[in-house]
Design an enzyme around this catalytic site. Structure first.
Site, PDB file in Angstrom:
ATOM      1  N   LYS A  41       0.845  -1.191   0.000  1.00 49.58           N
ATOM      2  CA  LYS A  41       0.000   0.000   0.000  1.00 49.58           C
ATOM      3  C   LYS A  41       0.883   1.244   0.000  1.00 49.58           C
ATOM      4  O   LYS A  41       1.914   1.298   0.671  1.00 49.58           O
ATOM      5  CB  LYS A  41      -0.885  -0.034   1.247  1.00 49.58           C
ATOM      6  CG  LYS A  41      -1.920   1.067   1.365  1.00 49.58           C
ATOM      7  CD  LYS A  41      -2.746   0.824   2.636  1.00 49.58           C
ATOM      8  CE  LYS A  41      -3.800   1.869   2.867  1.00 49.58           C
ATOM      9  NZ  LYS A  41      -4.566   1.582   4.116  1.00 49.58           N
ATOM     10  N   SER A  79      -9.280   1.539   3.729  1.00 50.29           N
ATOM     11  CA  SER A  79      -8.545   2.335   2.761  1.00 50.29           C
ATOM     12  C   SER A  79      -7.571   1.527   1.919  1.00 50.29           C
ATOM     13  O   SER A  79      -6.980   2.059   0.971  1.00 50.29           O
ATOM     14  CB  SER A  79      -7.781   3.446   3.479  1.00 50.29           C
ATOM     15  OG  SER A  79      -6.837   2.899   4.398  1.00 50.29           O
ATOM     16  N   SER A  95      -9.599  -1.043   7.651  1.00 52.82           N
ATOM     17  CA  SER A  95      -8.998  -0.827   6.334  1.00 52.82           C
ATOM     18  C   SER A  95      -8.256  -2.009   5.748  1.00 52.82           C
ATOM     19  O   SER A  95      -7.833  -1.959   4.600  1.00 52.82           O
ATOM     20  CB  SER A  95      -8.069   0.382   6.383  1.00 52.82           C
ATOM     21  OG  SER A  95      -8.828   1.557   6.508  1.00 52.82           O
TER      22      SER A  95
END
Length: 538
Positions: free
Chosen positions: A122, A203, A227
């Site tokens: 990420k 996220s 997330s």
């Protein structure tokens, strides 16, 4: 990591570069697209992380061959075709890393089980590779730090190939109460490979979509509240949020030191455990207790209070419970679990206080090319670049956070004490003790709604209690338990602090017994499903 308010429960979190990708195009009408089946994975990329690791060890395939296969697939479906927009940057050094891995294996000196395995991170996680760490914001487009976060260093020490960085909800979805999960100004909107118009959640949206679409063997997400679990749930993945503190958080753009953690996102529990082994700075082996018999005699707390009202989710949940029972688990029904008055407001306040303090500290040490050095600078940057940064929603959470004082404020310390007590000694710990259970289970989340750039995220009634594990800092594992008209849903296993290995074992036993492993079909919408099309078109 993110914190997205949704409805009355709000506060449930739904919780990312060398060259920015272009803005997302409108979806092409189905008649003009290639058949969705042409996007489905074949060959080595269709294999799970453990299968790939075994094939590398046996010499059936080389890391260079695998890496090239992933790069080809990224070009075909992330940059073209359904255009998932799940990846912000491809590491220009990935093939060189793969070649070095093949040389080590040829010399009989692999660094570890993951040597040569391609992993996506990420884009709030720093690596020393020539890629920026942006958190999805153009304010950090020049944040090429040239340093590994401890997490990335651990993966590199195991020989993993850092394939690239994934898109994410900007600032880990901690920018606005009206945000759109999976959107960033750097990479546009991430698409869910199961249904391209469905929310990929966040996220860790890009990691979820990319791993579901087989663009790497495994991925790393981060979570503050939901997330990792939510995008794993809606993208049909195994996702693990560890006990906070097991994975070092240095070199990761923060929200909340009391809740932030990185974690693995893969297609199998064994794959997640292998990746967790490489990420954990300690010497724990999360694969050691993985056995199909792990649930035998285990008392499992069933969080009926968190199952929601969706009949399809409840039906799948009941089916999953029967699988647990069939593996020898004793099921204990838990009908009530509610946080105290003022909990949700306090939980948001904690994150807003911690975000300002921790982000200011991070920005102070960002790469020299970054001009924004405080949260106030980020707010000013967004205002000055509103056409790009504020095109879809505002920055109310950033502004609320910046207005707060230091972490010595009594308002912060009282709020932190309230939410931690409610989720620890008066929450998960109490539920486990009062009912004599070793693990708690619930659905992992709701069925993903459509992406809505006009209204922002519009989620149905929530299912699951992952917020409790997130705020407590306790482990949570989601494992696929089926789908609702082609949209994945998962089963969560939650436990007390540092019971991570046991949680892996319970999830593995369920996975092996259920036999559920989902693969995306790249449908444009639910109406591509024959049973729904027949009902909708008369």
């Amino acid at each position: 990591m993110d914190y997205k308010l949704t409805g009355a429960l709000s506060a449930l979190a739904l919780a990312a570069c060398t060259t920015p990708v272009p803005a997302p195009p409108l979806l092409t009408p189905a008649a003009e697209q290639p058949p969705a089946a042409s996007y489905e994975v074949t060959g080595w990329p269709a294999s799970s992380l453990p299968e790939i690791a075994a094939a590398l060890a046996s010499g059936e395939v080389t890391s260079v061959e695998l890496t090239n296969a992933y790069l080809g697939r990224i070009a075909a479906i992330d940059r073209a075709g359904p255009r998932l927009q799940s990846i912000l940057f491809v590491n220009p050094d990935a093939l060189a890393q793969a070649g070095a891995s093949d040389a080590r294996r040829a010399a009989g000196a692999p660094l570890g089980p993951l040597d040569g395995v391609a992993i996506l991170l990420k884009d709030n996680i720093e690596t020393l590779d020539p890629m920026a760490t942006t958190a999805g914001s153009l304010a950090l487009k020049d944040n090429i730090t040239g340093r590994d976060s401890p997490l990335a260093a651990s993966l590199r020490a195991e020989g993993a190939v850092i394939l690239g960085k994934t898109n994410l909800s900007q600032w880990a979805n901690f920018r606005s109460n009206f945000s759109l999960s999976g959107w960033s100004s750097v990479g546009g909107q991430v698409r869910n490979p199961y249904m391209l118009d469905r929310n990929p959640c966040g996220s860790s949206s890009g990691t979820g979509a990319a791993i579901a679409a087989s663009l790497a063997a495994g991925g790393v997400g981060t979570e503050t509240n939901g997330s990792i679990i939510c995008p794993s749930n809606v993208n049909g993945l195994v996702g693990f949020k560890p006990t906070v503190g097991l994975i070092p958080q240095g070199g990761i753009v923060p929200i909340s030191p009391s809740q932030d953690t990185a974690g693995p996102m893969t297609t199998t529990v064994l794959g997640a455990a292998l990746l967790m082994n490489a990420m954990d700075a300690g010497d724990a082996d999360y694969t050691a207790a993985l056995t199909p018999e792990a649930l035998k005699g285990v008392r499992v707390g069933v969080l009926r209070a968190a199952q929601g009202s969706n009949p399809d989710i409840i039906s799948h949940f009941n089916g999953a419970l029967e699988v647990l029972r069939g593996q020898g688990a004793e099921l204990i029904e838990i009908e009530a679990f509610e946080p105290p008055e003022g909990f949700w407001a306090a939980s948001l306040l904690v994150l807003e206080y911690e975000f300002k303090a921790s982000l200011n500290e991070y920005l102070a040490g960002a790469a020299p090319g970054v001009t924004a050095r405080t949260l106030a600078d980020i707010i000013a940057f967004n205002t000055a670049n509103a056409e790009a940064e504020l095109a879809l929603f505002g920055q109310d959470i950033l502004e609320e956070s910046d207005a707060l004082g230091p972490l010595t404020d009594e308002a912060y310390t009282k709020a932190l004490a309230l939410v931690q007590s409610a989720t620890r000694e008066n929450g998960i710990d109490k539920l486990l003790a009062d009912h004599g259970t070793s693990v708690l289970v619930s659905p992992s989340g709701p069925v993903a709604p459509r992406i809505d750039p006009v209204n922002g995220d519009v989620w149905p009634e929530w299912a699951g209690a992952g917020w409790a594990a997130a705020i407590a800092g306790y482990p949570n594992l989601t494992v696929p338990m089926g789908d609702v008209h082609g949209i994945p849903i998962g089963l969560s296993f939650m436990g007390g602090k540092n019971t991570d290995a046991a949680i892996f074992a319970y999830g593995y036993a369920y996975e092996q017994a259920s036999g559920i492993r989902l693969t995306p079909k790249f449908l444009n919408s639910a109406e591509d499903r024959p049973e729904l099309k027949a009902a909708m078109q008369k």
